[in-house]
Design a protein around this motif. Structure first.
Motif, mmCIF file in Angstrom:
data_model
loop_
_atom_site.group_PDB
_atom_site.id
_atom_site.type_symbol
_atom_site.label_atom_id
_atom_site.label_comp_id
_atom_site.label_asym_id
_atom_site.label_seq_id
_atom_site.Cartn_x
_atom_site.Cartn_y
_atom_site.Cartn_z
ATOM 1 N N ILE B 80 34.565 46.461 47.429
ATOM 2 C CA ILE B 80 34.866 45.268 46.660
ATOM 3 C C ILE B 80 34.048 44.126 47.219
ATOM 4 O O ILE B 80 34.140 43.807 48.401
ATOM 5 C CB ILE B 80 36.368 44.961 46.713
ATOM 6 C CG1 ILE B 80 37.138 46.164 46.147
ATOM 7 C CG2 ILE B 80 36.681 43.699 45.925
ATOM 8 C CD1 ILE B 80 38.630 46.058 46.265
ATOM 9 N N ASP B 81 33.231 43.564 46.366
ATOM 10 C CA ASP B 81 32.334 42.510 46.806
ATOM 11 C C ASP B 81 33.130 41.304 47.288
ATOM 12 O O ASP B 81 34.158 40.944 46.728
ATOM 13 C CB ASP B 81 31.417 42.115 45.646
ATOM 14 C CG ASP B 81 30.192 41.382 46.148
ATOM 15 O OD1 ASP B 81 29.306 42.056 46.705
ATOM 16 O OD2 ASP B 81 30.133 40.145 46.020
ATOM 17 N N ASP B 82 32.597 40.693 48.347
ATOM 18 C CA ASP B 82 33.255 39.522 48.932
ATOM 19 C C ASP B 82 33.389 38.365 47.952
ATOM 20 O O ASP B 82 34.226 37.486 48.126
ATOM 21 C CB ASP B 82 32.450 39.025 50.142
ATOM 22 C CG ASP B 82 33.093 39.484 51.440
ATOM 23 O OD1 ASP B 82 34.307 39.749 51.412
ATOM 24 O OD2 ASP B 82 32.390 39.578 52.455
ATOM 25 N N SER B 83 32.567 38.390 46.922
ATOM 26 C CA SER B 83 32.590 37.273 45.979
ATOM 27 C C SER B 83 33.840 37.298 45.092
ATOM 28 O O SER B 83 34.124 36.330 44.414
ATOM 29 C CB SER B 83 31.345 37.313 45.094
ATOM 30 O OG SER B 83 31.341 38.475 44.304
ATOM 31 N N LEU B 84 34.567 38.406 45.104
ATOM 32 C CA LEU B 84 35.761 38.503 44.260
ATOM 33 C C LEU B 84 37.010 38.191 45.082
ATOM 34 O O LEU B 84 37.404 38.968 45.939
ATOM 35 C CB LEU B 84 35.847 39.913 43.664
ATOM 36 C CG LEU B 84 37.019 40.214 42.727
ATOM 37 C CD1 LEU B 84 37.033 39.289 41.536
ATOM 38 C CD2 LEU B 84 36.957 41.660 42.252
ATOM 39 N N PRO B 85 37.619 37.023 44.836
ATOM 40 C CA PRO B 85 38.819 36.687 45.614
ATOM 41 C C PRO B 85 40.002 37.500 45.102
ATOM 42 O O PRO B 85 40.422 37.321 43.964
ATOM 43 C CB PRO B 85 39.020 35.192 45.338
ATOM 44 C CG PRO B 85 38.282 34.904 44.080
ATOM 45 C CD PRO B 85 37.291 35.990 43.840
ATOM 46 N N LEU B 86 40.516 38.381 45.934
ATOM 47 C CA LEU B 86 41.541 39.301 45.451
ATOM 48 C C LEU B 86 42.473 39.663 46.599
ATOM 49 O O LEU B 86 42.028 40.150 47.629
ATOM 50 C CB LEU B 86 40.843 40.567 44.924
ATOM 51 C CG LEU B 86 41.594 41.461 43.962
ATOM 52 C CD1 LEU B 86 41.840 40.746 42.650
ATOM 53 C CD2 LEU B 86 40.803 42.732 43.709
#
Lengths: 268, 255
Positions: B80-86
């Protein structure tokens, strides 16, 4: 231009504001996925192929906006197909695609010397020449994107996380991704007028990237990207009127300032 | 054991770019059963899994699923890319099926989180948890589908030894509580053996299958895996007609 004349808005300014702001809002939902799926090269390749649309439109004397949209849709679908049927890494493929269509577009345009097209307008945008038809186009696309996000937000997130998992959970991943690419292609086609071929990707990724610093959920990042996009367009337009700057680059410069400011905040 | 299999493969073969990846593979999986698929790299394990999951269609043969079969899938790894806040909670809640009520789903989510002791992780960003914790989260996500069949692709890859044992204990507990069949792909044998009912060795075709204890004594198994993952040399089978051919040299079986 002074601030006074801004208060008595002529039609073309009204169109510029309406078109620019609307575009900033509807670019955000696609922009966040461009960032999450690491597809900014894809956006750039589409934008370059849009210039091919311009040159083909001139060649066959078609409506330029429609020609641009048609070519970017075609480009999006062929890149999607090529990436599944060749063994080249996708950034290589996209690089080839972008520069091949750019070269072809420039050749086609140079062959039509008498037409004397203002290439700069397509490279860097010409928001002040936005027409009613294009504004309506942006509005329709906005409704379409709104519906897409409303119905498929979770599905798109799942697809972004892991497409195998999404498919097993019952999502038609291929159709969904195509739908998204289609919207992206149309958006880029319509946005060429606002910021131009060379700067269009920045309108997609900069507000999203800046919003990342403040966001704790995908939804807050989306809202933040919308907000920052709107501020960029407003700031760019204002700066362009006050200091007589080219509008497209001014919008992107405003987005850059916001991005740099966001760096000051520590990331979550 | 229930007599209706959850999933059945009948003589499936698959080709990629004119290369046989799988030939003539048949298998069936029953409820409450753990079936472990083992085989060296390039043996076609992932392909078989994709075919069974319906992600691809086999070139030949057919796959039969029990009508209404619900599958929970745990992918090998998820980046999961770091750019996706999850957050972990949000990640898990994305598994909610369209038709399921939010309140029902939340009850289920809480139960699963407790079962897999995810309590402390729920609010953390999904990128900031360890490999072992991520596998537990993925297992939880698969369980949220209320599956009859749980498919796990190399569930312990990238997890430290202690975490591996723990994860296998969770998996076995999950099977007992949820009564689902488990299909697991693995290339590490020694831990898998303990709870598995049936092992299936794959190297483009099924070389051998059976209970882990019986199977580890067979020639086919020894030639395929050696003693403790030694290098594989050119080898032949002797145990059955179907396997009488020369395999290409495998450089190594473990990674």
């Amino acid at each position: 231009m002074s601030l006074d004349s801004l208060l008595t808005l002529p039609d073309f300014l009204l169109y510029a504001f309406a078109g620019g702001l609307l575009l900033a809002v509807i670019a955000a939902p696609l922009g966040v996925f461009v960032v999450w799926q690491k597809q900014s090269y894809f956006g750039a390749a589409l934008a370059h192929s849009a210039l091919l649309g311009v040159s083909l439109g001139l060649w066959w004397q078609l409506d330029l906006t429609l020609a641009v949209i048609a070519v970017s849709i075609l480009a999006a679908l062929s890149i999607d197909w090529l990436s599944r049927h060749t063994r080249l890494p996708s950034d290589t493929l996209l690089g080839i695609f972008a520069h091949a269509s750019l070269a072809l577009a420039l050749i086609l345009i140079s062959l039509q010397q008498p037409t004397q097209i203002d290439l700069m307008a397509y490279l860097f945008g010409d928001i002040l020449s936005l027409q009613t038809g294009e504004l309506v186009g942006i509005l329709i696309l906005g409704l379409w994107i709104g519906r897409f996000v409303w119905r498929h937000w979770s599905d798109m997130l799942n697809l972004t996380l892991n497409s195998d998992l999404a498919q097993i959970e019952g999502i038609d991943t291929r159709a969904l991704q195509r739908h998204y690419l289609l919207l992206l292609a149309i958006l880029i086609g319509l946005a060429i007028k606002v910021v131009g071929v060379l700067l269009i990707t920045s309108l997609l990724i900069m507000p999203a990237a800046s919003a990342r610093r403040f966001a704790r959920s995908p939804e807050t990042m989306l809202t933040g990207a919308m907000l920052l996009g709107v501020i960029s367009v407003l700031g760019g337009l204002l700066a362009s009127f006050l200091w007589d700057l080219p509008t497209g680059p001014a919008i992107v410069a405003a987005a850059t300032v916001l991005f740099l400011t966001s760096l000051l905040k520590r990331a979550h | 054991m229930n007599t209706t299999p959850l999933i059945e493969a009948h003589n499936i073969s698959h080709r990629f770019d004119d290369q046989d990846v799988l030939s003539n593979v048949s298998l069936s999986l029953y409820p409450d059963e753990i079936l472990t698929l083992i085989g060296p790299n390039g043996a076609g394990k992932s392909t078989l899994l994709k075919l069974l999951l319906g992600l691809m269609q086999p070139t030949q043969g057919r796959i039969q699923r029990k009508p209404g079969l619900r599958v929970g899938f745990m992918p090998q790894k998820i980046q999961i890319d770091d750019s996706l806040p999850l957050s972990v909670t949000r990640f898990l809640s994305l598994a909610r099926p369209r038709h399921e009520k939010r309140s029902e789903f939340i009850t289920k989510l809480e139960a699963v989180a407790e079962e897999l002791t995810l309590g402390g992780l729920m609010k953390r960003p999904v990128q900031k948890i360890s490999g072992g914790e991520m596998q537990r989260v993925l297992l939880a996500r698969a369980l949220l589908k209320s599956p009859d069949l749980l498919v796990l692709d190399e569930p312990v890859q990238g997890v430290d030894l202690q975490g591996q044992t723990e994860l296998y204990e969770y998996i076995n507990a999950v099977r007992l509580r949820h009564h689902c069949g488990i299909l697991m792909v693995s290339h590490d044998l020694h831990i898998v053996m303990k709870d598995t009912h049936r092992v299936l060795c794959l190297n483009q075709h099924i070389c051998c299958q059976g209970h882990p204890q019986t199977i580890s004594g067979t020639d086919a198994f020894k030639t395929l895996f050696g003693d403790g993952f030694e290098q594989l040399a050119l080898y032949e089978h002797h145990h059955s007609e179907a396997c009488e051919h020369v395999h290409p040299t495998q450089e190594s079986t473990s990674s």
